[in-house]
Design an enzyme around this catalytic site. Structure first.
Site, PDB file in Angstrom:
ATOM      1  N   LEU A  67       0.927  -1.176  -0.121  1.00  0.00           N
ATOM      2  CA  LEU A  67       0.070   0.015   0.043  1.00  0.00           C
ATOM      3  C   LEU A  67       0.902   1.134   0.164  1.00  0.00           C
ATOM      4  O   LEU A  67       2.035   1.471   0.657  1.00  0.00           O
ATOM      5  CB  LEU A  67      -0.942  -0.185   1.107  1.00  0.00           C
ATOM      6  CG  LEU A  67      -1.747  -1.190   1.330  1.00  0.00           C
ATOM      7  CD1 LEU A  67      -2.516  -1.119   2.654  1.00  0.00           C
ATOM      8  CD2 LEU A  67      -2.866  -1.342   0.016  1.00  0.00           C
ATOM      9  N   HIS A  94      -3.510   4.248  -2.474  1.00  0.00           N
ATOM     10  CA  HIS A  94      -4.413   3.495  -1.940  1.00  0.00           C
ATOM     11  C   HIS A  94      -5.081   4.175  -0.703  1.00  0.00           C
ATOM     12  O   HIS A  94      -6.081   4.125  -0.332  1.00  0.00           O
ATOM     13  CB  HIS A  94      -3.940   2.187  -1.236  1.00  0.00           C
ATOM     14  CG  HIS A  94      -2.942   1.454  -2.453  1.00  0.00           C
ATOM     15  ND1 HIS A  94      -1.715   0.967  -2.618  1.00  0.00           N
ATOM     16  CD2 HIS A  94      -3.607   0.326  -3.469  1.00  0.00           C
ATOM     17  CE1 HIS A  94      -1.515   0.337  -3.611  1.00  0.00           C
ATOM     18  NE2 HIS A  94      -2.802  -0.042  -3.988  1.00  0.00           N
ATOM     19  N   GLN A 105      -5.630 -11.986 -13.317  1.00  0.00           N
ATOM     20  CA  GLN A 105      -5.254 -10.747 -13.906  1.00  0.00           C
ATOM     21  C   GLN A 105      -3.951 -10.543 -14.333  1.00  0.00           C
ATOM     22  O   GLN A 105      -3.344  -9.626 -15.025  1.00  0.00           O
ATOM     23  CB  GLN A 105      -5.713  -9.474 -13.304  1.00  0.00           C
ATOM     24  CG  GLN A 105      -4.996  -9.264 -11.996  1.00  0.00           C
ATOM     25  CD  GLN A 105      -5.547  -8.097 -11.223  1.00  0.00           C
ATOM     26  OE1 GLN A 105      -6.566  -8.135 -10.607  1.00  0.00           O
ATOM     27  NE2 GLN A 105      -5.234  -6.756 -11.494  1.00  0.00           N
TER      28      GLN A 105
HETATM   29  O1  PAF Z   1      -6.298  -2.039  -8.867  1.00  0.00           O
HETATM   30  C1  PAF Z   1      -5.771  -3.123  -8.415  1.00  0.00           C
HETATM   31  O2  PAF Z   1      -5.060  -3.107  -7.264  1.00  0.00           O
HETATM   32  C2  PAF Z   1      -6.499  -4.465  -8.783  1.00  0.00           C
HETATM   33  O3  PAF Z   1      -6.597  -4.514 -10.256  1.00  0.00           O
HETATM   34  C3  PAF Z   1      -7.834  -4.759  -7.943  1.00  0.00           C
HETATM   35  C4  PAF Z   1      -8.848  -3.870  -8.450  1.00  0.00           C
HETATM   36  C5  PAF Z   1      -7.671  -4.979  -6.669  1.00  0.00           C
HETATM   37  C6  PAF Z   1      -8.460  -6.120  -8.450  1.00  0.00           C
HETATM   38  O4  PAF Z   1      -7.458  -7.100  -8.308  1.00  0.00           O
END
Ligand code: PAF
Length: 281
Positions: free
Chosen positions: A33, A37, A61
């Protein structure tokens, strides 16, 4: 701050909070973080009764050649940062909690928004993002969920998902948080060497130049992109993936920059792929 690691326990918590009339603000993250964030967490804290933050580095992803294994992780540091933000729950699941039976069914975003810009170089990335966010929404049942404008394409995909699937969730997009010299905060900035870090600011310089040209009356995408390209070319380790001017809702390319245009950059600085954008209002 409670730490919850299982889907069942998280669902139970969110359902109870909802039944007690509490509004739930949810901030999904992949951890490591930074202040970007925390700006999302603070917005959620200001607007909602209960704040849930998730940390989950989502495997679906990442492409097979991407940085899933070396993506920065430091849970103890993240916990300390979140403890200072007065959140209610840190949801910290393992991958088999989120994908107990693998991932045979996915949320599929339309190609027009998922295979342009970053999606062109990262096939399947936005389907992975939409799938995990849908699953996290199901578990945390938020009233509002918070995302950063830095990931502009991600916010467009999530907004469309919420609209098209009729999810009763408000998506809140918060401004980009930058370092003092303008570099957009990102967990991936830690990959940069000293010399790459110094060059990385060129992304912001190129966007600032675009903004200046537009304020001065220029609206030709071609001319603006050319000028941005020449600024990025000053960084010897910078390789541009794309410089695009797109409509902020449809992500379709525009020839003339007008209101609601995203000017977006993705570029490798050394081996690190960075993104940044500005929204012209
Ligand atoms: O933006 C991110 O950190 C990621 O793409 C998310 C939204 C947490 C999904 O894994």
């Amino acid at each position: 701050m409670q730490i919850i690691t299982t889907v069942n326990r998280m669902k139970e918590y969110s359902r109870k909070a909802s039944q007690n009339g509490k509004s739930i603000g949810f901030v999904p993250t992949m951890g490591y973080l930074h202040d970007g964030h925390l700006s999302l967490v603070r917005a959620a804290r200001k607007e909602c009764d209960v704040v849930i933050v998730s940390i989950f580095v989502n495997p679906t992803q990442f492409g097979p050649l991407e940085d899933f294994d070396k993506y920065p992780r430091d849970i103890e540091r993240d916990k300390l940062r979140l403890e200072g933000e007065n959140i209610d729950v840190l949801f910290l699941p393992e991958a088999d909690e989120i994908y107990p039976g693998g991932c045979a069914i996915e949320v599929k975003a339309d190609n027009s928004i998922s295979e342009v810009l970053c999606g062109a170089a990262r096939p399947g990335h936005f389907d992975g993002v939409a799938t995990v966010v849908a699953k996290l929404f199901d578990v945390t049942i938020p009233d509002k969920s918070y995302f950063g404008q830095k990931d502009a394409q991600q916010t467009v995909v999530i907004e469309r998902m919420v609209k098209d699937l009729d999810l009763p969730i408000e998506i809140c997009v918060e401004p980009i948080i930058r370092e003092n010299d303008g570099l957009a905060m990102s967990s991936r900035n830690m990959y940069l060497s000293g010399s790459e870090r110094a060059q990385a600011v060129k992304l912001f310089e190129a966007l600032s130049e675009a903004e200046k040209l537009i304020k001065g009356g220029e609206d030709s995408s071609a001319l603006i992109k050319e000028k941005m390209k020449s600024i990025l070319a000053e960084g010897k380790d910078i390789e541009v993936d794309y410089i695009e001017t797109v409509d902020a809702n449809s992500l379709r390319s525009v020839e003339e920059v007008g209101s609601d245009t995203f000017i977006a950059i993705a570029a490798f600085v050394g081996k690190t792929r960075l993104i940044d954008n500005i929204l012209i209002k």
